[in-house]
Design an enzyme around this catalytic site. Structure first.
Site, short mmCIF file in Angstrom:
data_model
loop_
_atom_site.label_atom_id
_atom_site.label_comp_id
_atom_site.label_asym_id
_atom_site.label_seq_id
_atom_site.Cartn_x
_atom_site.Cartn_y
_atom_site.Cartn_z
N GLY A 85 0.81 -1.21 0.00
CA GLY A 85 0.00 0.00 0.00
C GLY A 85 0.85 1.27 0.00
O GLY A 85 2.00 1.28 0.44
N ARG A 151 0.40 -5.40 -5.17
CA ARG A 151 0.29 -6.53 -4.26
C ARG A 151 0.36 -7.79 -5.14
O ARG A 151 0.55 -7.72 -6.35
CB ARG A 151 -1.03 -6.47 -3.48
CG ARG A 151 -1.15 -5.20 -2.61
CD ARG A 151 -2.37 -5.23 -1.73
NE ARG A 151 -2.58 -3.98 -0.98
CZ ARG A 151 -1.94 -3.63 0.10
NH1 ARG A 151 -0.98 -4.41 0.57
NH2 ARG A 151 -2.19 -2.49 0.72
N ASP A 177 5.10 -5.42 5.92
CA ASP A 177 5.40 -6.76 6.44
C ASP A 177 5.40 -7.80 5.33
O ASP A 177 6.28 -8.68 5.28
CB ASP A 177 4.41 -7.13 7.56
CG ASP A 177 2.97 -7.15 7.07
OD1 ASP A 177 2.57 -6.22 6.34
OD2 ASP A 177 2.24 -8.10 7.40
N GLY A 178 4.45 -7.68 4.42
CA GLY A 178 4.40 -8.66 3.32
C GLY A 178 5.63 -8.56 2.44
O GLY A 178 6.26 -9.56 2.10
N ASP A 207 0.45 1.73 8.83
CA ASP A 207 -0.17 1.03 9.95
C ASP A 207 0.72 0.97 11.18
O ASP A 207 0.25 0.70 12.29
CB ASP A 207 -0.51 -0.42 9.56
CG ASP A 207 -1.34 -0.50 8.29
OD1 ASP A 207 -1.27 -1.54 7.60
OD2 ASP A 207 -2.03 0.48 7.98
N ARG A 252 -5.30 -1.21 9.34
CA ARG A 252 -5.42 -2.66 9.23
C ARG A 252 -5.67 -3.25 10.61
O ARG A 252 -6.62 -2.83 11.27
CB ARG A 252 -4.19 -3.28 8.56
CG ARG A 252 -4.57 -4.49 7.70
CD ARG A 252 -3.36 -5.20 7.14
NE ARG A 252 -2.80 -4.56 5.96
CZ ARG A 252 -3.24 -4.80 4.73
NH1 ARG A 252 -4.26 -5.59 4.52
NH2 ARG A 252 -2.67 -4.23 3.68
N GLU A 303 -10.21 0.96 11.49
CA GLU A 303 -10.92 0.10 10.53
C GLU A 303 -10.88 -1.38 10.93
O GLU A 303 -11.76 -2.16 10.58
CB GLU A 303 -10.33 0.25 9.13
CG GLU A 303 -8.89 -0.22 9.02
CD GLU A 303 -8.37 -0.23 7.59
OE1 GLU A 303 -9.17 -0.09 6.66
OE2 GLU A 303 -7.16 -0.39 7.41
N TYR A 356 -8.14 6.44 1.83
CA TYR A 356 -6.82 6.56 1.19
C TYR A 356 -6.25 7.96 1.26
O TYR A 356 -5.06 8.17 1.00
CB TYR A 356 -6.93 6.16 -0.29
CG TYR A 356 -7.33 4.72 -0.48
CD1 TYR A 356 -8.62 4.39 -0.89
CD2 TYR A 356 -6.43 3.69 -0.24
CE1 TYR A 356 -9.00 3.07 -1.06
CE2 TYR A 356 -6.80 2.36 -0.41
CZ TYR A 356 -8.08 2.06 -0.82
OH TYR A 356 -8.47 0.75 -0.97
N ILE A 358 -5.34 9.64 3.67
CA ILE A 358 -4.28 9.82 4.68
C ILE A 358 -2.97 9.20 4.24
O ILE A 358 -1.94 9.42 4.88
CB ILE A 358 -4.71 9.26 6.06
CG1 ILE A 358 -4.74 7.72 6.08
CG2 ILE A 358 -6.06 9.81 6.50
CD1 ILE A 358 -4.89 7.15 7.48
N1 ATP Z 1 3.63 -14.00 3.25
C1 ATP Z 1 4.39 -13.60 2.21
N2 ATP Z 1 5.46 -14.32 1.80
C2 ATP Z 1 6.22 -13.90 0.76
N3 ATP Z 1 5.99 -12.76 0.06
C3 ATP Z 1 4.93 -12.01 0.44
C4 ATP Z 1 4.08 -12.37 1.52
N4 ATP Z 1 3.10 -11.43 1.63
C5 ATP Z 1 3.34 -10.51 0.67
N5 ATP Z 1 4.44 -10.85 -0.04
C6 ATP Z 1 5.02 -10.10 -1.15
O1 ATP Z 1 5.09 -8.72 -0.78
C7 ATP Z 1 4.33 -7.92 -1.68
C8 ATP Z 1 3.57 -6.84 -0.90
O2 ATP Z 1 2.87 -7.44 0.20
P1 ATP Z 1 1.51 -6.77 0.76
O3 ATP Z 1 0.59 -6.50 -0.36
O4 ATP Z 1 1.04 -7.61 1.89
O5 ATP Z 1 1.91 -5.30 1.28
P2 ATP Z 1 2.90 -4.91 2.47
O6 ATP Z 1 4.29 -5.02 1.99
O7 ATP Z 1 2.54 -5.69 3.68
O8 ATP Z 1 2.60 -3.36 2.65
P3 ATP Z 1 1.32 -2.69 3.38
O9 ATP Z 1 0.99 -3.54 4.56
O10 ATP Z 1 1.78 -1.34 3.75
O11 ATP Z 1 0.22 -2.66 2.38
C9 ATP Z 1 3.43 -8.86 -2.43
O12 ATP Z 1 3.26 -8.40 -3.77
C10 ATP Z 1 4.16 -10.18 -2.39
O13 ATP Z 1 5.02 -10.32 -3.51
O1 F6P Z 2 -4.38 -0.71 -0.68
P1 F6P Z 2 -5.49 -1.66 -0.37
O2 F6P Z 2 -5.30 -3.00 -1.03
O3 F6P Z 2 -6.85 -1.06 -0.57
O4 F6P Z 2 -5.33 -2.00 1.19
C1 F6P Z 2 -5.72 -1.06 2.19
C2 F6P Z 2 -4.86 -1.38 3.39
O5 F6P Z 2 -3.53 -0.95 3.12
C3 F6P Z 2 -3.10 -0.11 4.20
O6 F6P Z 2 -3.27 1.22 3.84
C4 F6P Z 2 -1.64 -0.34 4.50
O7 F6P Z 2 -1.46 -1.65 4.95
C5 F6P Z 2 -4.01 -0.47 5.37
O8 F6P Z 2 -4.07 0.55 6.35
C6 F6P Z 2 -5.33 -0.67 4.66
O9 F6P Z 2 -6.23 -1.49 5.37
MG MG Z 3 1.19 -5.32 5.27
#
Ligand code: ATP
Ligand code: F6P
Ligand code: MG
Length: 435
Positions: A85, A151, A177-178, A207, A252, A303, A356, A358
């Site tokens: 995000g 994502r 984290d992802g 978050d 989140r 949320e 969004y 913010i």
């Molecule tokens: N559990 C996982 N294991 C390996 N790769 C992951 C995992 N979760 C997410 N990813 C990778 O990280 C990318 C981004 O992950 P995600 O969409 O969860 O956003 P994020 O990095 O957590 O950021 P935010 O939480 O701010 O939205 C994904 O496109 C994917 O390639």
């Molecule tokens: O960008 P998307 O897929 O609508 O996800 C929204 C989520 O992304 C975040 O902005 C960042 O993890 C969360 O606060 C919110 O719940």
């Molecule tokens: Mg995340």
């Protein structure tokens, strides 16, 4: 309980090359304002916590430039990717990485990967862009990310193939984290192939749900923006009889944005967060009494709160496998209207969800500075051959946090912590809403 071994950062090998920043470090040693590269930063900071540890105290490797580096700046190529995000400051981090690589180390070959990890997989067909100081000169004035983000579920083998084919030696991942879980798999794939590619994360999320890094960049800008909606809801609620202002905020599964934004105005009567479950049968009558007593009330809801009240909400996942939250804010709005109607009481409810708005704004000056310094720390770490780490600021000190530790759990508001105590003091709300 963190084991000291969990704070050890992996290295690609011995640093033998004198750093171009070496002359800045000759007289520096550890003080309350600086940590020498051979020193370490304690995880614990109270006497009681230190006393509870065994003989070996868990400590972080400090961030900052080293006297010797692993990579030869004239021979390497760096890559930058932004994932997940949006978050205020993404462009500040990209700019900081490009300028530090170029200006401090003379690394001029820097690639930008488009649209998150998709940009490193052949199937997506995204082009790779060359990043230069001139090209990033003004990007920090805009929200979002010039590289784009995404994502999804990308294959680390394909990503490492891409890094090898492009000759990338340093990969900077700016994500949540992802993204860091993805960076961990990429690091492990690189190690399995016995390659020398550094993977360094700059943790990103509004978050603030990543542990051991202090606050995530962009979080302060996001809650400052959220506070504008709370102020608006308060003006609306106070301007009419039996006014109720209701604001839903992102975050989140963590309630940090709602907590800090509410404290910023110090006008909220109730703050509802996912970490502190509550009974609607207890909350609704309390709200009605507060409106009767005060004439109006202001409610801030994270949320992720109240999901347990959305029993029939279908389980939906986003492209990365994150559970999509049910819209509890709208549910709460309707429950409040029903409750006042059932009690034959007037209510003028104004609902604001900035959503969004913010996270799509440019960083405020605090976060711009923080983003630049995190980018500097990330480049120093990568040039010194450190890998599979994220950079963070732990109790005011820049540190290297191994990615496995950074993804070992979710940072959430501690109901027994001082932040939530401040919210209870500021709002006067009860610790729980028993029916
Ligand atoms: N559990 C996982 N294991 C390996 N790769 C992951 C995992 N979760 C997410 N990813 C990778 O990280 C990318 C981004 O992950 P995600 O969409 O969860 O956003 P994020 O990095 O957590 O950021 P935010 O939480 O701010 O939205 C994904 O496109 C994917 O390639
Ligand atoms: O960008 P998307 O897929 O609508 O996800 C929204 C989520 O992304 C975040 O902005 C960042 O993890 C969360 O606060 C919110 O719940
Ligand atoms: Mg995340």
């Amino acid at each position: 309980m963190v084991d000291p071994g969990q704070l050890i950062v992996r290295s690609l090998g011995e640093s033998r090359i004198p750093s171009p920043l070496g002359s800045l470090l000759t007289r520096r040693g550890t003080t309350e304002h600086y940590v020498d590269e051979a020193d370490r930063v304690l995880l614990d900071d109270t006497v009681a916590m230190l006393a509870a540890r065994g003989d070996e105290l868990p400590s972080f490797e400090p961030g900052g430039p080293r006297r010797r580096i692993y990579f030869d700046p004239s021979k390497i190529r760096a890559g930058i990717v932004t994932c997940g995000g949006l978050c205020p400051g993404l462009n500040d981090v990209i700019r900081g990485l490009v300028l530090t690589l170029n200006n401090q180390y003379g690394v001029s070959r820097i690639l930008g990967f488009r649209n998150g990890y998709q940009g490193l997989t052949p199937g997506a067909g995204h082009s790779v862009v060359e990043l230069t100081p001139a090209g990033v000169e003004y990007i920090n004035e805009h929200g979002g990310t010039i590289l784009g983000t995404s994502r999804g579920n990308q294959d680390p083998e394909e990503i490492v193939d891409c890094l090898e084919q492009l000759g990338v030696n340093l990969l900077f991942v700016v994500g949540g984290d992802g993204s860091m879980r993805g960076a961990r798999l990429i690091s492990e794939t690189i190690a399995a192939r016995d390659r020398r590619i550094a993977v360094v994360g700059v943790p990103k999320t509004i978050d603030n749900d990543i542990p051991y890094i202090g606050q995530s960049f962009g979080f302060q800008t996001a809650y400052a923006k959220a506070a504008e909606s709370i102020r608006a809801a308060h003006v609306e609620a106070a301007a009419q009889p039996s006014g109720v202002g209701l604001v839903q905020l992102m975050g989140r599964h963590s309630g940090f944005i709602a907590s800090y934004a509410a404290l910023a105005n110090n006008d909220a009567d109730y703050v509802l967060i996912p970490e502190v479950p509550f009974s609607l049968d207890g909350f609704l009558p309390a709200l009605r009494r507060r409106v009767a007593d005060r004439g109006h009330a202001l409610v801030v809801v994270a949320e992720g709160a109240g999901q347990e009240h959305l029993r029939d909400a279908p389980l939906r996942l986003d492209a990365s496998g994150n559970r999509k939250l049910g819209d509890f804010g709208l549910h709460l709005r309707d429950r409040i209207l029903d409750d006042f109607a059932a009690a034959a009481r007037e209510v003028n409810l104004k609902y604001i969800d900035p959503s969004y708005a913010i996270r799509s704004v440019p960083a405020n000056p605090y976060d711009s500075v923080y983003c630049l310094r995190l980018a500097q720390a990330a480049v120093h770490a990568a040039m010194a051959g450190r890998t599979e780490l994220v950079v963070g600021m732990w109790r005011g000190r820049f540190v290297h946090v191994p990615i496995p530790l950074a993804v070992s759990g979710r940072n959430q508001v501690d109901p027994d912590g001082d932040l939530w105590l401040s919210v209870l003091e500021a709002t006067g709300q009860p610790p729980d809403f028993t029916a």
